[in-house]
Motif scaffolding. Structure first.
Motif, PDB file in Angstrom:
ATOM      1  N   SER A  96       0.848  -1.200   0.000  1.00  0.00           N
ATOM      2  CA  SER A  96       0.000   0.000   0.000  1.00  0.00           C
ATOM      3  C   SER A  96       0.879   1.244   0.000  1.00  0.00           C
ATOM      4  CB  SER A  96      -0.893   0.035   1.252  1.00  0.00           C
ATOM      5  OG  SER A  96      -1.726  -1.095   1.282  1.00  0.00           O
ATOM      6  N   ASP A  97       0.567   2.172  -0.904  1.00  0.00           N
ATOM      7  CA  ASP A  97       1.359   3.398  -0.993  1.00  0.00           C
ATOM      8  C   ASP A  97       1.152   4.314   0.211  1.00  0.00           C
ATOM      9  OD1 ASP A  97       2.467   2.671  -3.412  1.00  0.00           O
ATOM     10  OD2 ASP A  97       0.894   3.647  -4.590  1.00  0.00           O
ATOM     11  N   TRP A  98       0.018   4.239   0.838  1.00  0.00           N
ATOM     12  CA  TRP A  98      -0.292   5.164   1.922  1.00  0.00           C
ATOM     13  C   TRP A  98       0.318   4.750   3.265  1.00  0.00           C
ATOM     14  CZ3 TRP A  98      -3.393   3.558   6.040  1.00  0.00           C
ATOM     15  CH2 TRP A  98      -4.044   2.332   5.873  1.00  0.00           C
TER      16      TRP A  98
ATOM     17  N   LYS B  87       3.720   4.053   4.463  1.00  0.00           N
ATOM     18  CA  LYS B  87       5.147   4.087   4.135  1.00  0.00           C
ATOM     19  C   LYS B  87       5.992   3.247   5.100  1.00  0.00           C
ATOM     20  CE  LYS B  87       4.669   7.008   0.806  1.00  0.00           C
ATOM     21  NZ  LYS B  87       4.517   6.484  -0.513  1.00  0.00           N
TER      22      LYS B  87
END
Length: 147
Positions: A70-72, A74
């Motif tokens: 998931s990009d959100w 980190k």
């Protein structure tokens, strides 16, 4: 000391017949112990290689299920990167794989040294040589339980 392998200087000295040890009259050479050391060192080295395989698998694992894709989130990709590096690939060599390799190298040095000493005994003592050969051929593989 030659090379950077653990115990290499002692191994070379044993090969060249330059290794000496002083014992009291109460101490004798036990052929069985040489055989146990050989087998136990090999069993330990085999176990270390197995654990290194586990560390390699951990390092190569694609999906960890921590949200790392998931990009959100980190921090999960950073955490996964840290887990991978600690399994194998830490820039400072402070990872499980590298530490296990150091242990393997030490055990290998002990095994080589004892082989050289046993070879010397075999060259000079036919009774030792016969018993050593007999025990090596009949000894089971793996750790030896001794009391």
């Amino acid at each position: 000391m030659s090379g950077d392998k653990p115990m290499q200087g002692l191994i070379d000295a044993a090969k060249n017949g330059q290794l000496t040890v002083s014992f009291s009259d109460d101490l004798y050479v036990n052929v069985e112990e040489f055989v146990y050391i050989e087998r136990d060192c090999q069993a330990m080295k085999d176990q270390i290689k197995m654990y290194q395989g586990v560390a390699q698998d951990i390092s190569n694992r694609e999906v960890w299920g921590l949200g790392e894709q998931s990009d959100w989130i980190k921090s999960t990709s950073l955490l996964v990167g840290r887990f991978r590096a600690k399994a194998k690939g830490d820039a400072g060599g402070n990872d499980v794989y590298a530490i296990l390799q150091k242990h393997w190298d030490i055990i290998d040095g002990i095994q080589q040294l004892h082989r050289e000493v046993a070879n010397r005994y075999q060259q000079s003592d036919t009774e030792f040589a016969a018993k050593y050969t007999e025990l090596m051929e009949s000894a089971p593989h793996g750790f030896q339980a001794r009391k």
